[in-house]
Design an enzyme around this catalytic site. Structure first.
Site, PDB file in Angstrom:
ATOM      1  N   VAL A  45       0.440   0.378  17.504  1.00  0.00           N
ATOM      2  CA  VAL A  45       1.284  -0.172  16.437  1.00  0.00           C
ATOM      3  C   VAL A  45       0.275  -0.518  15.342  1.00  0.00           C
ATOM      4  O   VAL A  45      -0.421  -1.523  15.422  1.00  0.00           O
ATOM      5  CB  VAL A  45       2.081  -1.404  16.913  1.00  0.00           C
ATOM      6  CG1 VAL A  45       2.885  -1.995  15.769  1.00  0.00           C
ATOM      7  CG2 VAL A  45       2.990  -1.031  18.091  1.00  0.00           C
ATOM      8  N   PRO A  46       0.149   0.350  14.333  1.00  0.00           N
ATOM      9  CA  PRO A  46      -1.035   0.361  13.467  1.00  0.00           C
ATOM     10  C   PRO A  46      -1.106  -0.739  12.406  1.00  0.00           C
ATOM     11  O   PRO A  46      -1.069  -0.483  11.201  1.00  0.00           O
ATOM     12  CB  PRO A  46      -0.964   1.752  12.826  1.00  0.00           C
ATOM     13  CG  PRO A  46       0.505   2.034  12.753  1.00  0.00           C
ATOM     14  CD  PRO A  46       1.074   1.431  14.009  1.00  0.00           C
ATOM     15  N   CYS A  47      -1.279  -1.964  12.861  1.00  0.00           N
ATOM     16  CA  CYS A  47      -1.423  -3.074  11.925  1.00  0.00           C
ATOM     17  C   CYS A  47      -2.702  -2.950  11.099  1.00  0.00           C
ATOM     18  O   CYS A  47      -2.799  -3.542  10.028  1.00  0.00           O
ATOM     19  CB  CYS A  47      -1.364  -4.414  12.660  1.00  0.00           C
ATOM     20  SG  CYS A  47      -2.541  -4.573  14.006  1.00  0.00           S
ATOM     21  N   HIS A  48      -3.653  -2.145  11.565  1.00  0.00           N
ATOM     22  CA  HIS A  48      -4.886  -1.936  10.797  1.00  0.00           C
ATOM     23  C   HIS A  48      -4.622  -1.176   9.499  1.00  0.00           C
ATOM     24  O   HIS A  48      -5.460  -1.191   8.608  1.00  0.00           O
ATOM     25  CB  HIS A  48      -5.937  -1.205  11.646  1.00  0.00           C
ATOM     26  CG  HIS A  48      -5.524   0.155  12.092  1.00  0.00           C
ATOM     27  ND1 HIS A  48      -4.730   0.375  13.202  1.00  0.00           N
ATOM     28  CD2 HIS A  48      -5.794   1.384  11.571  1.00  0.00           C
ATOM     29  CE1 HIS A  48      -4.542   1.672  13.345  1.00  0.00           C
ATOM     30  NE2 HIS A  48      -5.169   2.316  12.370  1.00  0.00           N
ATOM     31  N   ARG A  49      -3.462  -0.550   9.381  1.00  0.00           N
ATOM     32  CA  ARG A  49      -3.140   0.218   8.171  1.00  0.00           C
ATOM     33  C   ARG A  49      -2.517  -0.638   7.075  1.00  0.00           C
ATOM     34  O   ARG A  49      -2.107  -0.119   6.041  1.00  0.00           O
ATOM     35  CB  ARG A  49      -2.189   1.366   8.530  1.00  0.00           C
ATOM     36  CG  ARG A  49      -2.821   2.382   9.463  1.00  0.00           C
ATOM     37  CD  ARG A  49      -1.874   3.491   9.830  1.00  0.00           C
ATOM     38  NE  ARG A  49      -2.466   4.314  10.888  1.00  0.00           N
ATOM     39  CZ  ARG A  49      -1.765   5.026  11.757  1.00  0.00           C
ATOM     40  NH1 ARG A  49      -0.446   5.056  11.686  1.00  0.00           N
ATOM     41  NH2 ARG A  49      -2.380   5.719  12.692  1.00  0.00           N
TER      42      ARG A  49
END
Length: 160
Positions: free
Chosen positions: A125-129
């Site tokens: 779940v790409p919270c880094h984006r």
């Protein structure tokens, strides 16, 4: 409910993966503390094995999206934010305000930031984006160096 846990090596340091019978419930760089008395070390769990395989493919540049079952615990609002994060494409970024608009609550920018910070399933779940409106990297539970590494790995221009 039982939870299985494993620690794997990655280019970013060890990653902890936890899963229930329904799906992956945690992927992160630090041990999850939600259910310590229920964690089993026997990792005969299909979701754990799929997660390990797909993370390996991601780190080896052969996977851009993940197709594993997730079993997230959170409020309805948090889950709506995490669902919106899944729509941010590989190698691209959005701001907290973009996510707030995507969930139909454009004034909830700070709440989106808080929910983003509580995301229990890093990388997948790409919270880094998610970056600040100014285009600068902002907080990441795994540390800004890891966030920068993940974005660079995905081909996003380096942040100086």
């Amino acid at each position: 409910m039982s939870i299985v846990q494993i620690k794997i090596a990655s280019p970013l340091d060890d990653i902890i993966i936890q899963a229930t019978e329904q799906g992956v419930s945690y992927v992160g760089f630090y041990p999850a503390k939600e259910y310590p008395e229920q964690i089993l070390k026997d990792v005969n769990n299909i979701h754990i094995h799929q997660c390990i395989s797909q993370l390996d493919e991601y780190f080896n540049d052969t996977r851009r999206t993940f197709t594993i079952n997730l079993d997230t615990k959170g409020t309805d609002f948090q889950k709506s934010v995490w669902q919106a994060l899944l729509n941010v494409p590989f190698g691209q970024v959005q701001s907290y305000s973009d996510i707030a608009r995507a969930i139909g609550n454009p004034k909830a920018v700070r709440a989106v930031g808080a929910a983003n910070g509580k995301n229990p399933i890093s990388i997948i779940v790409p919270c880094h984006r998610i970056i600040g409106a100014s285009g600068k990297l902002t907080g990441y539970a795994g540390g800004l160096e890891r966030k920068q590494w993940l974005l660079k790995h995905e081909g996003y221009p380096s942040q100086g």
